[in-house]
Design an enzyme around this catalytic site. Structure first.
Site, short mmCIF file in Angstrom:
data_model
loop_
_atom_site.label_atom_id
_atom_site.label_comp_id
_atom_site.label_asym_id
_atom_site.label_seq_id
_atom_site.Cartn_x
_atom_site.Cartn_y
_atom_site.Cartn_z
N ASP A 213 0.84 -1.20 0.00
CA ASP A 213 0.00 0.00 0.00
C ASP A 213 0.87 1.26 0.00
O ASP A 213 1.90 1.30 0.69
CB ASP A 213 -0.87 -0.03 1.27
CG ASP A 213 -1.74 1.19 1.42
OD1 ASP A 213 -2.71 1.32 0.66
OD2 ASP A 213 -1.44 2.04 2.29
N GLU A 255 1.13 -0.47 -5.15
CA GLU A 255 0.05 0.51 -5.29
C GLU A 255 0.72 1.88 -5.41
O GLU A 255 1.10 2.49 -4.42
CB GLU A 255 -0.89 0.50 -4.08
CG GLU A 255 -2.12 1.37 -4.34
CD GLU A 255 -2.43 2.43 -3.29
OE1 GLU A 255 -3.40 3.19 -3.48
OE2 GLU A 255 -1.70 2.55 -2.29
C1 NOJ Z 1 -4.25 3.56 -0.07
C2 NOJ Z 1 -5.49 2.80 0.24
O1 NOJ Z 1 -5.96 2.19 -0.95
C3 NOJ Z 1 -6.49 3.77 0.82
O2 NOJ Z 1 -7.74 3.17 1.02
C4 NOJ Z 1 -5.93 4.32 2.10
O3 NOJ Z 1 -6.80 5.32 2.60
C5 NOJ Z 1 -4.54 4.92 1.87
N1 NOJ Z 1 -3.68 4.04 1.12
C6 NOJ Z 1 -3.88 5.21 3.19
O4 NOJ Z 1 -3.52 4.00 3.80
#
Ligand code: NOJ
Ligand code: CA
Length: 574
Positions: A213, A255
């Site tokens: 993430d 991501e």
């Molecule tokens: C990316 C995640 O997809 C999202 O849902 C989240 O709010 C942010 N990262 C922060 O962790």
């Protein structure tokens, strides 16, 4: 409900590149099935629906965070990376999920928000109260809020600064996201080691992959913008090296919501690989742009851009996910056009994006839903579906933030859409009851009973895709066409394992974004004289002329997938 046996593709189980041929499904545990009637989904509920997912043709599940968390950011605010949120179940149930998924030849990918923790995490509590203690340096503390002025604010709706003053430590801490989510200090060797340990912990429990993430944001620098700093890439290379050495066949997914070249950088190089997969943020908004502008040009340019990515690297293509449809990486003009088409009510907007589900975005148009899924399943990379989109679930823009599209899965027309037996008022989020998307109308049970439902259509297209390895493994060549609304490309795979034998497989994919029927010519110089066959029904279509031109007529917002060549046996349904 009973489901037919899955199709076993040769070599999938042991294939080290399984992720390139897989169809992924993002399932939020809290939103899927509530097994114990407490109003929130749980692991046991998900286990009970593995047969459904297998029937649909899903090869891998992506589970957003299920760890202990105050749930102020959908679980991305983690207070203990090695635990399961009690509401979701136990570690034993998680192990059971992995085992039962593997029994069905389905992989489990978990989500790891490694960039930050919740402010409730013990590390942060210790860091703020004991600056010289073992966790004192685990976060990015400063005496003022002046550093990293170049670093953009991501959650512009809620945050005014990337720094927040902590009244306990009497210093500012840095955060890329919410002010209750302090960023970990990756300069600290203890933090880096703890991340490695967490990855080992979950891989030892059998998970097949980890979504990293917010991966661009690990390191900050005064000179850079805190997105993909060289130290961040060095760290991922080390992590990949460890995973390849100790857990071959397991994957890392990036991501990285960035511009194309910057996203591609997270694949690393052949010599120094980083992530096996990266979400294709550049392509996604351009699909929606093409639908409304009726122009294929933006998609053509992004698909034609040659990005040098390592062998074995794979894109993760998606239409929607648990976040807003992000418009950060498009021009201002383009963003305004997208808001005008898709977020005409300000409630539909969130940060720099649109917090709606797929079906409402497309006004529940079956033609558009089929067109975008056909694109999703034929673009280079592996498709990621978002739970509920296979039945065209709606959203609820009256709920705050991204909860609008995280409502309970709609299984039946019964109480709580079959999601839970709880008192409806107790549900963690209400089920959708809007005019068009009410769970009475939109649910799995009723779509199973209708052979022409979206659910059956999506299942069929998944199985057609899976019968043709070229979609997962092949190259793409974008072709010139005579019509601005028409996108055409050939997916080519020289390997074996297709239903057409060991000969190379070439599939012509044609999409029309026009709001009326059109006719177009496609330049297929390399395939002059080839026959063409529809991948779905096996019907023979016109032959490419000796001059290398194919003329097609396309209905409003429609598509073709055509096998090029003379097959020994045709028919898309495996
Ligand atoms: C990316 C995640 O997809 C999202 O849902 C989240 O709010 C942010 N990262 C922060 O962790
Ligand atoms: Ca429950």
């Amino acid at each position: 409900m009973s489901f037919t046996a899955p199709i076993q593709l040769p070599g999938l189980t042991l294939d080290p590149q399984w992720y390139r041929r897989s169809v992924f499904y993002e399932v939020m545990v809290r939103s899927f099935v509530d097994s114990n009637g407490d109003g929130a989904g749980d692991l046991q509920g998900l286990i009970g629906k593995l047969d459904y997912l297998q029937w649909l043709g899903i090869d891998a599940l992506w589970l957003p965070p299920f760890y202990n968390s105050p749930l102020k950011d959908g679980g991305y605010d983690v207070s203990d990376f090695r635990s399961i949120l009690p509401e979701f179940g136990t570690l034993d149930e998680f192990k059971d999920l992995v085992t039962k998924a593997h029994e069905r030849n389905m992989r489990i990918v978990i989500d790891y928000p490694l960039n930050h923790t919740s402010d409730q995490h013990d590390w942060f509590q210790q860091s703020r109260s004991d600056p010289t203690g073992p966790f004192g340096d685990y976060y990015v503390w400063r005496d003022n809020d002046e550093e990293y002025a170049n670093i953009r604010i991501i959650f512009v709706d809620t945050e005014e600064s990337n720094w927040t003053f902590d009244s306990v430590r009497r210093q500012f801490f840095f955060h890329r996201f919410f002010s209750h989510q302090p960023d970990l200090n990756f300069e600290n060797a203890g933090v880096r080691e703890a991340v490695f340990d967490t990855v080992r912990y979950w891989m030892d429990l059998g998970v097949d992959g980890i979504r990293l993430d917010a991966i661009p944001y690990l390191f900050e620098s005064e000179a850079g913008n805190g997105e993909g700093e060289p130290e961040t890439h060095d760290f991922i290379k080390e992590l990949r090296e460890m995973v390849d050495r100790n857990y071959p066949g397991r994957i890392l997914i990036a991501e990285a919501n960035q511009w194309p070249r910057e996203v591609a950088a997270f694949f690393g190089t052949d010599e120094e690989p980083e992530c096996h997969m990266a979400f294709d943020f550049p392509v996604m908004p351009r699909i929606f742009y093409a639908l409304r502008s009726q122009h294929a040009g933006e998609l053509i340019s992004v698909l034609s851009e040659t990005l040098d990515i390592p062998k074995g690297a794979g894109w993760g293509v998606f239409l929607r996910n648990h976040d807003e449809l992000t418009l950060e990486m498009v021009s201002e003009e383009y963003r305004q056009a997208m808001y005008g088409w898709y977020a005409y009510d300000p409630r539909m907007r969130s940060n720099i994006g649109i917090r709606r589900r797929l079906a409402p975005l497309l006004d529940n148009s079956r033609a558009e839903l089929e067109l975008v899924h056909a694109l999703l399943f034929s673009l280079p990379g592996s498709p990621f579906l978002y739970y509920g989109d296979e039945i065209g679930m709606g959203d609820n823009i009256w709920l705050p933030d991204r909860d609008s599209s995280r409502t309970p899965m709609q299984w039946t027309p019964d109480r709580n859409a079959g999601f839970s037996t709880a008192d409806p008022g107790k549900l963690f989020l209400p089920v959708v009851q809007s005019l068009v998307y009410h769970y009475n109308l939109i649910n799995v049970e009723s779509q199973l009973a209708q052979s022409r439902s979206l659910l059956h259509w999506v299942r069929n297209v998944i199985h057609v895709r899976k019968a043709h390895p070229t979609f997962g493994l092949g190259e793409i060549t974008v072709l010139p066409t005579s019509h601005e609304s028409v996108l055409a490309f050939v997916r080519s795979y020289a390997g074996s394992g297709t239903q057409f034998g060991d000969s190379p497989e070439n599939v012509l994919c044609v999409f029309s974004f026009a709001h009326n029927p059109v006719s177009a010519t496609i330049d297929l110089a390399d395939f002059a004289g080839s026959s063409t066959w529809d991948l779905f029904g096996g019907a023979e279509f016109p032959t490419v002329s000796e001059e290398g031109v194919l003329t097609v007529t396309l209905g409003t917002q429609s598509f073709y997938w055509l096998h090029l060549g003379t097959p020994s046996g045709v028919g898309g349904r495996p």
